[in-house]
Design an enzyme around this catalytic site. Structure first.
Site, PDB file in Angstrom:
ATOM      1  N   GLY A 189       0.771  -1.250   0.000  1.00  0.00           N
ATOM      2  CA  GLY A 189       0.000   0.000   0.000  1.00  0.00           C
ATOM      3  C   GLY A 189       0.796   1.291   0.000  1.00  0.00           C
ATOM      4  N   ASN A 228       1.591   3.045  -2.587  1.00  0.00           N
ATOM      5  CA  ASN A 228       0.895   3.974  -3.498  1.00  0.00           C
ATOM      6  C   ASN A 228      -0.355   4.535  -2.843  1.00  0.00           C
ATOM      7  OD1 ASN A 228       2.145   4.266  -6.304  1.00  0.00           O
ATOM      8  ND2 ASN A 228       2.360   2.071  -5.896  1.00  0.00           N
ATOM      9  N   ILE A 262      -8.076  -9.684 -11.061  1.00  0.00           N
ATOM     10  CA  ILE A 262      -8.526  -9.118 -12.332  1.00  0.00           C
ATOM     11  C   ILE A 262     -10.043  -8.951 -12.260  1.00  0.00           C
ATOM     12  CG2 ILE A 262      -8.685  -9.512 -14.815  1.00  0.00           C
ATOM     13  CD1 ILE A 262      -6.004 -10.980 -14.600  1.00  0.00           C
ATOM     14  N   LEU A 263     -10.492  -7.731 -12.435  1.00  0.00           N
ATOM     15  CA  LEU A 263     -11.928  -7.461 -12.367  1.00  0.00           C
ATOM     16  C   LEU A 263     -12.581  -7.937 -13.664  1.00  0.00           C
ATOM     17  CD1 LEU A 263     -11.537  -3.898 -10.829  1.00  0.00           C
ATOM     18  CD2 LEU A 263     -12.419  -5.925  -9.632  1.00  0.00           C
ATOM     19  N   ASN A 318      -5.220   2.113 -13.247  1.00  0.00           N
ATOM     20  CA  ASN A 318      -4.278   1.172 -12.632  1.00  0.00           C
ATOM     21  C   ASN A 318      -2.865   1.709 -12.803  1.00  0.00           C
ATOM     22  OD1 ASN A 318      -3.297  -1.276 -11.480  1.00  0.00           O
ATOM     23  ND2 ASN A 318      -2.821  -2.046 -13.528  1.00  0.00           N
ATOM     24  N   HIS A 323       1.029   0.334 -13.233  1.00  0.00           N
ATOM     25  CA  HIS A 323       1.761  -0.895 -13.544  1.00  0.00           C
ATOM     26  C   HIS A 323       3.257  -0.567 -13.649  1.00  0.00           C
ATOM     27  CE1 HIS A 323       2.426  -4.885 -15.150  1.00  0.00           C
ATOM     28  NE2 HIS A 323       3.214  -4.327 -16.045  1.00  0.00           N
ATOM     29  N   ASP A 343      -3.657  -5.018 -18.396  1.00  0.00           N
ATOM     30  CA  ASP A 343      -2.659  -3.952 -18.587  1.00  0.00           C
ATOM     31  C   ASP A 343      -2.665  -3.358 -19.999  1.00  0.00           C
ATOM     32  OD1 ASP A 343      -1.817  -4.405 -15.945  1.00  0.00           O
ATOM     33  OD2 ASP A 343      -0.391  -5.925 -16.554  1.00  0.00           O
ATOM     34  N   GLU A 384       6.649   6.150  -8.793  1.00  0.00           N
ATOM     35  CA  GLU A 384       5.221   5.844  -8.911  1.00  0.00           C
ATOM     36  C   GLU A 384       4.377   6.734  -8.006  1.00  0.00           C
ATOM     37  OE1 GLU A 384       4.796   1.549  -8.231  1.00  0.00           O
ATOM     38  OE2 GLU A 384       4.399   1.409 -10.370  1.00  0.00           O
TER      39      GLU A 384
HETATM   40  C1  GRF Z   1       3.416  -1.103  -7.589  1.00  0.00           C
HETATM   41  O1  GRF Z   1       4.703  -1.264  -8.104  1.00  0.00           O
HETATM   42  C2  GRF Z   1       2.393  -1.017  -8.679  1.00  0.00           C
HETATM   43  O2  GRF Z   1       2.884  -0.488  -9.870  1.00  0.00           O
HETATM   44  C3  GRF Z   1       2.019  -2.469  -8.895  1.00  0.00           C
HETATM   45  O3  GRF Z   1       2.085  -3.060  -7.627  1.00  0.00           O
HETATM   46  C4  GRF Z   1       2.966  -2.323  -6.798  1.00  0.00           C
HETATM   47  C5  GRF Z   1       2.170  -1.961  -5.581  1.00  0.00           C
HETATM   48  O4  GRF Z   1       2.978  -1.419  -4.563  1.00  0.00           O
HETATM   49  N1  GRF Z   1       0.739  -2.595  -9.546  1.00  0.00           N
HETATM   50  P1  GRF Z   1       2.319  -0.816  -3.263  1.00  0.00           P
HETATM   51  O5  GRF Z   1       1.406  -1.887  -2.667  1.00  0.00           O
HETATM   52  O6  GRF Z   1       1.533   0.389  -3.666  1.00  0.00           O
HETATM   53  O7  GRF Z   1       3.437  -0.468  -2.342  1.00  0.00           O
END
Ligand code: GRF
Length: 193
Positions: A19, A21, A96-97, A111, A113, A149, A178
């Site tokens: 988590g 992000n 995957i939804l 999303n 990625h 994706d 990110e």
């Molecule tokens: C990130 O690298 C994102 O791009 C991918 O999964 C990872 C999630 O990291 N989809 P976090 O759980 O947000 O730390």
């Protein structure tokens, strides 16, 4: 979805694990001029470490186990409609939804990625990137469609791969970009730039 009209967009963030992000999205959503408000954090994993960030910020969480995808998605849609959610941000969500879910939700789903899509869709991106001796990798924020994706790219940022790069160092490097990228991409998307 209509163009951003000045009202904050009710948003749900879906996670499965760490988590980081989510943490940065929460930080951004607290800003006065943020374009979205995180109303719900959804997880398929009750032990997801990232749930702590929702708790700390008093954001409602909802756990749905996905053992039966059909039933789980129905429950999920009910919650999303109840809270008037107009945007979903997937952030490390490992499910995957279904096409049916996407059709019924009707609002955008984004999303993030960890690769320069359309290259390296799916799992183990860093490993494959290094094995292939790529010079660059990065991260992409894109719209979610029923194909993995593959939806429209909103924003992308690249990082240089060093000579001695390892999977874990590349992961760290990409995660760092990110956190900013996701907020910028949502802003760009909502303002329809
Ligand atoms: C990130 O690298 C994102 O791009 C991918 O999964 C990872 C999630 O990291 N989809 P976090 O759980 O947000 O730390």
């Amino acid at each position: 979805m209509e163009k951003f009209d000045g009202k904050k967009i009710n948003t749900a963030v879906f996670i499965s694990g760490r988590g980081s992000n989510l943490k940065s999205l929460i930080k951004y959503n607290k800003k006065k001029n943020s374009l979205f408000k995180i109303i719900l954090v959804i997880s398929d994993n009750p032990k997801a470490k990232g749930l702590v960030y929702a708790k700390r910020s008093n954001i409602k969480k909802y756990i749905v186990n996905f053992k039966n995808k059909n039933i789980s998605e129905k429950k999920l849609l009910k919650k999303l409609f109840y809270y008037n959610i107009n945007l979903i941000c997937l952030a490390g969500f490992m499910r995957i939804l279904s096409g049916n879910f996407l059709k019924k939700f009707k609002h955008p789903i984004l999303n993030i990625h960890p690769s320069l899509l359309p290259k390296y869709k799916g799992l183990n991106t860093h490993r494959r990137v290094i094995q292939n001796n790529e010079k660059y990798s990065g991260s992409t924020v894109h719209l979610v469609t029923s194909k993995l994706d593959s939806g429209k790219i909103i924003l992308q940022k690249r990082v240089k791969i060093s000579k001695y790069e390892k999977e874990n160092t590349l992961e760290k490097k990409i995660l760092k970009i990110e956190h900013r990228l996701y907020c910028m991409a949502i802003k760009k998307f909502l303002l329809n730039l």
